[in-house]
Design a protein around this motif. Sequence first.
Motif, PDB file in Angstrom:
ATOM      1  N   ILE A   1       0.863  -1.184   0.000  1.00 46.02           N
ATOM      2  CA  ILE A   1       0.000   0.000   0.000  1.00 46.02           C
ATOM      3  C   ILE A   1       0.897   1.231   0.000  1.00 46.02           C
ATOM      4  N   VAL A   2       0.775   2.048  -1.042  1.00 47.13           N
ATOM      5  CA  VAL A   2       1.584   3.267  -1.144  1.00 47.13           C
ATOM      6  C   VAL A   2       0.728   4.445  -0.660  1.00 47.13           C
ATOM      7  N   VAL A   3       1.131   5.036   0.442  1.00 46.44           N
ATOM      8  CA  VAL A   3       0.413   6.175   1.023  1.00 46.44           C
ATOM      9  C   VAL A   3       0.982   7.451   0.401  1.00 46.44           C
ATOM     10  N   VAL A   4       0.136   8.137  -0.383  1.00 47.02           N
ATOM     11  CA  VAL A   4       0.588   9.297  -1.146  1.00 47.02           C
ATOM     12  C   VAL A   4       0.085  10.611  -0.546  1.00 47.02           C
ATOM     13  N   GLY A   5      -1.083  10.571   0.068  1.00 42.29           N
ATOM     14  CA  GLY A   5      -1.643  11.800   0.629  1.00 42.29           C
ATOM     15  C   GLY A   5      -2.973  11.541   1.292  1.00 42.29           C
ATOM     16  N   PHE A   6      -3.609  12.612   1.733  1.00 39.50           N
ATOM     17  CA  PHE A   6      -4.837  12.498   2.524  1.00 39.50           C
ATOM     18  C   PHE A   6      -5.871  13.512   2.041  1.00 39.50           C
ATOM     19  N   ALA A   7      -6.258  13.375   0.761  1.00 39.87           N
ATOM     20  CA  ALA A   7      -7.211  14.313   0.178  1.00 39.87           C
ATOM     21  C   ALA A   7      -8.559  14.286   0.894  1.00 39.87           C
ATOM     22  N   SER A   8      -8.861  13.189   1.575  1.00 37.57           N
ATOM     23  CA  SER A   8     -10.122  13.100   2.321  1.00 37.57           C
ATOM     24  C   SER A   8     -10.117  14.006   3.549  1.00 37.57           C
ATOM     25  N   GLY A   9      -8.936  14.422   3.967  1.00 36.16           N
ATOM     26  CA  GLY A   9      -8.814  15.214   5.187  1.00 36.16           C
ATOM     27  C   GLY A   9      -8.636  14.380   6.438  1.00 36.16           C
ATOM     28  N   THR A  10      -8.676  13.049   6.288  1.00 35.24           N
ATOM     29  CA  THR A  10      -8.545  12.152   7.434  1.00 35.24           C
ATOM     30  C   THR A  10      -7.270  11.327   7.296  1.00 35.24           C
ATOM     31  N   VAL A  11      -6.378  11.453   8.263  1.00 37.82           N
ATOM     32  CA  VAL A  11      -5.147  10.679   8.262  1.00 37.82           C
ATOM     33  C   VAL A  11      -5.416   9.361   8.981  1.00 37.82           C
ATOM     34  N   PRO A  12      -5.291   8.223   8.295  1.00 40.36           N
ATOM     35  CA  PRO A  12      -5.613   6.945   8.933  1.00 40.36           C
ATOM     36  C   PRO A  12      -4.577   6.537   9.969  1.00 40.36           C
ATOM     37  N   ALA A  13      -4.996   5.702  10.893  1.00 36.10           N
ATOM     38  CA  ALA A  13      -4.098   5.119  11.893  1.00 36.10           C
ATOM     39  C   ALA A  13      -4.027   3.619  11.612  1.00 36.10           C
ATOM     40  N   PRO A  14      -3.074   3.175  10.792  1.00 37.86           N
ATOM     41  CA  PRO A  14      -3.055   1.776  10.369  1.00 37.86           C
ATOM     42  C   PRO A  14      -2.790   0.818  11.523  1.00 37.86           C
ATOM     43  N   SER A  15      -3.396  -0.346  11.416  1.00 42.41           N
ATOM     44  CA  SER A  15      -3.189  -1.407  12.396  1.00 42.41           C
ATOM     45  C   SER A  15      -1.965  -2.221  12.002  1.00 42.41           C
ATOM     46  N   LEU A  16      -0.896  -2.117  12.764  1.00 39.66           N
ATOM     47  CA  LEU A  16       0.305  -2.884  12.451  1.00 39.66           C
ATOM     48  C   LEU A  16       0.087  -4.370  12.688  1.00 39.66           C
ATOM     49  N   HIS A  17      -0.800  -4.705  13.617  1.00 42.33           N
ATOM     50  CA  HIS A  17      -1.141  -6.111  13.827  1.00 42.33           C
ATOM     51  C   HIS A  17      -1.746  -6.690  12.556  1.00 42.33           C
ATOM     52  N   HIS A  18      -2.626  -5.932  11.904  1.00 42.02           N
ATOM     53  CA  HIS A  18      -3.265  -6.402  10.673  1.00 42.02           C
ATOM     54  C   HIS A  18      -2.226  -6.591   9.572  1.00 42.02           C
ATOM     55  N   ALA A  19      -1.281  -5.646   9.466  1.00 43.85           N
ATOM     56  CA  ALA A  19      -0.220  -5.781   8.469  1.00 43.85           C
ATOM     57  C   ALA A  19       0.636  -7.007   8.742  1.00 43.85           C
ATOM     58  N   LEU A  20       0.847  -7.308  10.008  1.00 43.49           N
ATOM     59  CA  LEU A  20       1.652  -8.466  10.389  1.00 43.49           C
ATOM     60  C   LEU A  20       0.966  -9.772  10.000  1.00 43.49           C
ATOM     61  N   VAL A  21      -0.291  -9.920  10.349  1.00 44.90           N
ATOM     62  CA  VAL A  21      -0.947 -11.207  10.120  1.00 44.90           C
ATOM     63  C   VAL A  21      -1.300 -11.414   8.659  1.00 44.90           C
ATOM     64  N   LYS A  22      -1.352 -10.323   7.873  1.00 46.73           N
ATOM     65  CA  LYS A  22      -1.733 -10.457   6.468  1.00 46.73           C
ATOM     66  C   LYS A  22      -0.543 -10.349   5.515  1.00 46.73           C
ATOM     67  N   ASN A  23       0.638 -10.056   6.064  1.00 48.39           N
ATOM     68  CA  ASN A  23       1.866  -9.983   5.252  1.00 48.39           C
ATOM     69  C   ASN A  23       1.765  -8.961   4.112  1.00 48.39           C
ATOM     70  N   TYR A  24       1.459  -7.722   4.458  1.00 49.36           N
ATOM     71  CA  TYR A  24       1.532  -6.662   3.457  1.00 49.36           C
ATOM     72  C   TYR A  24       2.393  -5.522   3.991  1.00 49.36           C
ATOM     73  N   THR A  25       2.790  -4.652   3.089  1.00 51.62           N
ATOM     74  CA  THR A  25       3.707  -3.573   3.411  1.00 51.62           C
ATOM     75  C   THR A  25       3.015  -2.223   3.236  1.00 51.62           C
ATOM     76  N   ILE A  26       3.245  -1.316   4.185  1.00 56.28           N
ATOM     77  CA  ILE A  26       2.742   0.054   4.097  1.00 56.28           C
ATOM     78  C   ILE A  26       3.933   0.955   3.760  1.00 56.28           C
ATOM     79  N   LEU A  27       3.840   1.638   2.634  1.00 59.67           N
ATOM     80  CA  LEU A  27       4.948   2.455   2.145  1.00 59.67           C
ATOM     81  C   LEU A  27       4.541   3.925   2.084  1.00 59.67           C
ATOM     82  N   GLY A  28       5.349   4.785   2.646  1.00 57.09           N
ATOM     83  CA  GLY A  28       5.116   6.217   2.515  1.00 57.09           C
ATOM     84  C   GLY A  28       5.835   6.761   1.296  1.00 57.09           C
ATOM     85  N   LEU A  29       5.256   7.795   0.694  1.00 58.10           N
ATOM     86  CA  LEU A  29       5.886   8.411  -0.464  1.00 58.10           C
ATOM     87  C   LEU A  29       5.790   9.924  -0.351  1.00 58.10           C
TER      88      LEU A  29
END
Length: 322
Positions: free
Chosen positions: A227-255
Motif C-alpha cells: 500500500i503506497v500512502v501518497v496523501g490524505f485528500a479526504s482530510g482524514t489521516v488513517p491510523a493503520p493497524s500494524l497487527h493487521h499488516a503483520l498477520v496479512k503480510n503486506y507492506t505500508i509504504l510512505g511516499l
Amino acid sequence: MQAWRVHENGEPGAVMRREEVAVPEPGPGQVLLKVRAANVNFPDALLARGQYQIRPPLPFTPGVELCGETGDGRRVVTTAALPHGGFADYAVADAAGLLPAPDVLDDAEAAALHIGYQTGWFGLHRRAALRAGETLLVHAAAGGVGSAAVQLGKAAGATVIGVAGGPAKAATARALGCDLVIDRHAEDVVAAVKAATGGRGADVVYDPVGGEAYRQSAKCVAFEGRIVVVGFASGTVPAPSLHHALVKNYTILGLHWGLYAQRDPASVLDCHRALTALAEQGAVKPLVAERVPFAGAADAVQRVADGTTTGRLVVLPEGVRP
C-alpha cells in the motif's frame, strides 16, 4: 505584473486576491521564469489554508508547479520557489530544479507532467516495485494524481483497477484505460476488488485519499501486497493497524516525492527522462480537463480543494487564450 496572493489563511476562494505587484527578484541559485502555464495541485489549497508542511511567509503567491520560460528562451517545467509561485505572470524557481519541457506536450500538459507523474513513478516503481502482470488499485483514479498513476500502471504492464466517485468520474477513469472501474458511491469497493481478482486482492494499492479509502485498501490488499500512502485528500489521516499488516503480510509504504528532490536530485532527473520517453511514445499524456483563464485561478484552486474536478486544471497567464 499580475499575481494571485494569499494575505491570510483560509479557503482559497476567499483568501486568494488578484493584485498588481512588482516582478520578483530571484535569490542566489534561483531564476526568474515567465509563466506559460501553472498547474493546480491540492497542496495549493493546503497552502492557502495554512495546512501544508511548508508555510511561506504571508503574503505569498501559490502555484507550486508550472511550465515556464527562462530568460534565454528555454521552455522548462519545475516547482516554484515560494513565496513566488506560478499563479502570476512571473515566478521564481531554483535553477537546479529546472527540467526541459517535452516537445510533444503543450504548455498546459507539460505543467501537469511534473509532480503528479514524478510521485506516481517513485511510488509505483521505486517504492512498490510494481511488476508487469500485477494488479494495481488506484483510488481517486479520475483525479490529477490518480490519473497519472493509472497511466503509469498501464505503461508498466499492470492490470489497473480504478476507484472513482460517481458516474462522470467513473467514465473518465475508463477513458484513461482502467481495466475495471469501481464507483465507490454505488459499489462495495472491497467486494468488487476481491471479485475481480479471484479473492486474492490487489498487489499494489495507490492511495492519495486516506480515510475510508485506506481502510478499504487494507481489506483488499493481496498477500505480500504493498500500500503506497501518497496523501490524505479526504482530510482524514488513517491510523493503520500494524497487527493487521503483520498477520496479512503486506507492506505500508510512505511516499514524499519532495524528499527525493532534496536528497537525491539525480533520481528526479532520471525520472523526468523516463517520463519524457513515455510521453514521446504516447504511453502517458496528462489529463488536462480545463485550461483556466487567469481570472479564474482562485475558483480553480477552490474546486480542486472541494474534490469536484477530474484530471488537471491548469491556469494560463493573462493574455494566453484557453
